[in-house]
Design an enzyme around this catalytic site. Structure first.
Site, PDB file in Angstrom:
ATOM      1  N   ASP A  77       0.556   1.444  -1.638  1.00 58.71           N
ATOM      2  CA  ASP A  77      -0.405   1.943  -2.624  1.00 58.71           C
ATOM      3  C   ASP A  77       0.327   2.446  -3.862  1.00 58.71           C
ATOM      4  OD1 ASP A  77      -2.831   2.583  -3.700  1.00 58.71           O
ATOM      5  OD2 ASP A  77      -3.091   4.438  -2.558  1.00 58.71           O
ATOM      6  N   ASN A  84       0.531   0.542  -7.004  1.00 60.63           N
ATOM      7  CA  ASN A  84       0.960  -0.473  -7.974  1.00 60.63           C
ATOM      8  C   ASN A  84       0.229  -0.327  -9.315  1.00 60.63           C
ATOM      9  OD1 ASN A  84       2.663  -1.617  -6.099  1.00 60.63           O
ATOM     10  ND2 ASN A  84       1.278  -3.295  -5.569  1.00 60.63           N
ATOM     11  N   SER A 102      -4.326  -6.214  -2.852  1.00 64.28           N
ATOM     12  CA  SER A 102      -4.432  -7.323  -3.793  1.00 64.28           C
ATOM     13  C   SER A 102      -3.797  -8.572  -3.192  1.00 64.28           C
ATOM     14  CB  SER A 102      -3.713  -6.983  -5.107  1.00 64.28           C
ATOM     15  OG  SER A 102      -3.620  -8.118  -5.945  1.00 64.28           O
ATOM     16  N   ASN A 139       0.271 -12.641  -6.203  1.00 62.90           N
ATOM     17  CA  ASN A 139       1.684 -12.923  -5.945  1.00 62.90           C
ATOM     18  C   ASN A 139       1.987 -13.485  -4.566  1.00 62.90           C
ATOM     19  OD1 ASN A 139       2.849 -11.952  -8.498  1.00 62.90           O
ATOM     20  ND2 ASN A 139       2.122  -9.959  -7.800  1.00 62.90           N
ATOM     21  N   ARG A 155       2.372   5.651   4.156  1.00 66.09           N
ATOM     22  CA  ARG A 155       1.502   5.363   3.011  1.00 66.09           C
ATOM     23  C   ARG A 155       2.144   5.910   1.751  1.00 66.09           C
ATOM     24  NH1 ARG A 155      -4.926   5.126   1.974  1.00 66.09           N
ATOM     25  NH2 ARG A 155      -4.774   4.623  -0.235  1.00 66.09           N
TER      26      ARG A 155
END
Length: 229
Positions: free
Chosen positions: A16, A18, A61, A64, A169
């Site tokens: 988390d 980015n 996401s 990439n 995390r």
């Protein structure tokens, strides 16, 4: 210092931060996702070096993951097998094809398995497992009495690997976000403020050192654990 004889065999990470990392630099969020891939390279290489056997990464996401360069730079160079879990029907066709190609190409790599959770929902995973069990009972392939933890484990998307010993995390949030809810029942949890693109070897070592400083009880009391030693 890390105890080399007490390395968690399965580390799960919620990657988390980015987008916030990019925004703070005046960049588009996609810039953060690209930087996040560099962090994946770094952490995968270091986990392989330390002797971690499974590394499971939860990403918000799909950007990439269709990049051809990932295959050689992360997996082949480090002798890492690639697997993907989640509801892949929701992923764009070109990304899904690339993911399956990478799975096939890395199938014989054996030093570590890196699992990416894409379009993943732990609640959906458990619902699917329950539906499969219910259907097998309905079809007479399973008795109600046969339903136990092992039966559920075998029908989860993660049935090919052990439960994580350590869940990390990044990004400062203090929640699990529907990630491996069944599998982390006895995992050690580690939260840090570092955004994922800045999470490096030193950050990983700090998380592992925290893990190694704890007494793993698996639902037992401290006295019970000490009596077993």
């Amino acid at each position: 210092m890390i105890e080399t004889n007490n390395i968690p065999q399965h580390i799960a990470i919620i990657m988390d931060g980015n987008g916030r990392w990019a925004t703070e630099r005046g960049q588009d969020r996609s810039f953060g996702h690209k930087a996040g891939v560099d962090a994946v390279r770094t952490i995968t290489s270091e986990c392989t070096r330390l002797g971690v056997k499974f590394l499971t990464l939860y990403t918000f996401s799909t950007e990439n993951w269709s990049r051809p360069s990932l295959e050689d730079e992360i997996f082949m160079k480090n002798n890492v097998r690639f697997r993907v879990i989640g509801d892949l029907s929701r992923i764009p066709d070109n990304v899904r094809r690339k993911l399956h190609e990478t799975e096939e190409h890395t199938a014989k790599n054996e030093k570590m398995t890196m699992v990416v959770a894409l379009s993943y929902s732990s609640k959906l995973e458990m619902v699917n497992a329950i539906r499969n069990i219910a259907q097998e009972v309905k079809d007479g392939k399973m008795n109600v009495e046969d339903i136990d933890e092992k039966a559920v484990d075998e029908r989860l998307w993660t049935n090919f690997m052990p439960d994580p010993e350590l869940l990390i995390r990044t990004g400062g949030e203090l929640r699990i976000s529907n990630y491996l809810l069944w599998q982390i029942a006895y995992s050690e949890l580690y939260f840090c403020d570092t955004y994922w693109p800045d999470f490096d070897e030193a950050c990983l070592h700090k998380a592992i050192e925290s893990y190694q400083s704890r007494q793993r009880r698996f639902g037992k009391t401290e006295a019970q654990v000490e009596n077993e030693q």
